[in-house]
Write a protein that holds these residues in place. Structure first.
Motif, PDB file in Angstrom:
ATOM      1  N   ARG A 285       7.463  -0.072  -3.483  1.00  0.00           N
ATOM      2  CA  ARG A 285       7.899  -1.427  -3.151  1.00  0.00           C
ATOM      3  C   ARG A 285       9.424  -1.439  -3.002  1.00  0.00           C
ATOM      4  NH1 ARG A 285       3.528  -4.989  -4.265  1.00  0.00           N
ATOM      5  NH2 ARG A 285       1.900  -3.929  -5.461  1.00  0.00           N
TER       6      ARG A 285
ATOM      7  N   PHE B 273       6.329  -4.447  -0.134  1.00  0.00           N
ATOM      8  CA  PHE B 273       6.501  -3.012   0.020  1.00  0.00           C
ATOM      9  C   PHE B 273       7.697  -2.724   0.925  1.00  0.00           C
ATOM     10  CE2 PHE B 273       2.382  -2.748  -1.844  1.00  0.00           C
ATOM     11  CZ  PHE B 273       2.286  -1.458  -2.373  1.00  0.00           C
TER      12      PHE B 273
ATOM     13  N   ALA C 273       7.513   2.703   2.883  1.00  0.00           N
ATOM     14  CA  ALA C 273       6.105   2.913   2.551  1.00  0.00           C
ATOM     15  C   ALA C 273       5.268   3.259   3.769  1.00  0.00           C
ATOM     16  CB  ALA C 273       5.536   1.678   1.852  1.00  0.00           C
TER      17      ALA C 273
END
Length: 241
Positions: A151, A160, A164
């Motif tokens: 995150r 996030f 990611a």
């Protein structure tokens, strides 16, 4: 009679406005990258809407890779990976290419839109700035990585990070052809040419990436530039700090 003159003045003003509009439009047609409805071409200089067009490639992997192919960028398409919020499907790894800047470490594989923006940044921003300030090109760009299933700011809750989905990269420094190193953490502040170079390349990145965060943003970015291609939909707001 005064009414006639008034009408003539208005008519002349409208004609002039139309002529000016035609001239502006004709000029823009010579720079299709400045128009929002034209297709992006990595062979064109950076335009007013280049950054937004790059971010829009997030949902069109085949087209993005086709643009890299057309521009002669050597790369390896990576297999999809990750799960859930950390899934990615459009990562590419740049291959060593004579005359191109090397990413160090070289194994990094950001999303295709990030790589496309990095190449435009290299061609139109980084190398010209290096020649202006140092009279020589950049040999390599150091980074802290791209993909990281986490995150924002490593928190346990919240949105996030673009990392990611490999849709971001953190740039930490640059190495000149003669081997001299310029780092964000050591050289951002000051009045010398190293600081001027770093500010120039940060500013230039703002025309290509959805988000550009530098030491000017907060302490968490004191040692790197965060560059990402977040797709923000209808708002289309961009962050440059």
């Amino acid at each position: 009679m005064r009414k006639v003159h008034h009408i003539l003045r208005i008519s002349a003003w409208l004609v002039g406005l139309c002529v000016a509009g035609f001239i502006i439009f004709a000029s823009l047609r010579q720079r299709p990258q400045d128009l929002p409805w034209t297709q992006i071409d990595l062979g064109q200089p950076i335009g007013l809407f280049t950054g937004r067009k790059l971010a829009a490639l997030t949902d069109d992997t085949a087209r993005c890779r086709g643009l890299l192919d057309k521009a002669g960028v050597a790369y390896t398409a990576m297999k999809p990976g990750g799960d859930g919020q950390c899934a990615y499907a459009d990562a590419v790894r740049l291959k060593p290419d004579s005359g191109a800047i090397i990413l160090a470490p070289a194994a990094v594989a950001p999303s295709c839109p990030v790589v496309a923006a990095l190449k435009l940044w290299e061609w139109h921003v980084v190398q010209p700035a290096a020649q202006r300030h140092f009279g020589q090109p950049i040999r390599s760009i150091s980074h802290f990585g791209s993909y990281s299933c986490r995150r924002m700011y490593g928190r346990s809750q919240g949105d996030f990070s673009e990392h990611a989905t490999a849709d971001a990269i953190d740039i930490s420094g640059f190495v000149l052809k003669d081997g001299r190193r310029i780092s964000v953490v050591n050289d951002w502040k000051g009045e010398g040419k190293d600081a001027a170079f770093l500010h120039d390349v940060r500013d230039g990145a703002c025309d290509l990436f959805s988000t550009v965060l530098s030491p000017d943003y907060n302490a968490a970015h004191r040692d790197h530039f965060h560059l990402d291609q977040a797709e923000r939909g209808a708002t289309e707001w961009r962050a440059c700090r």
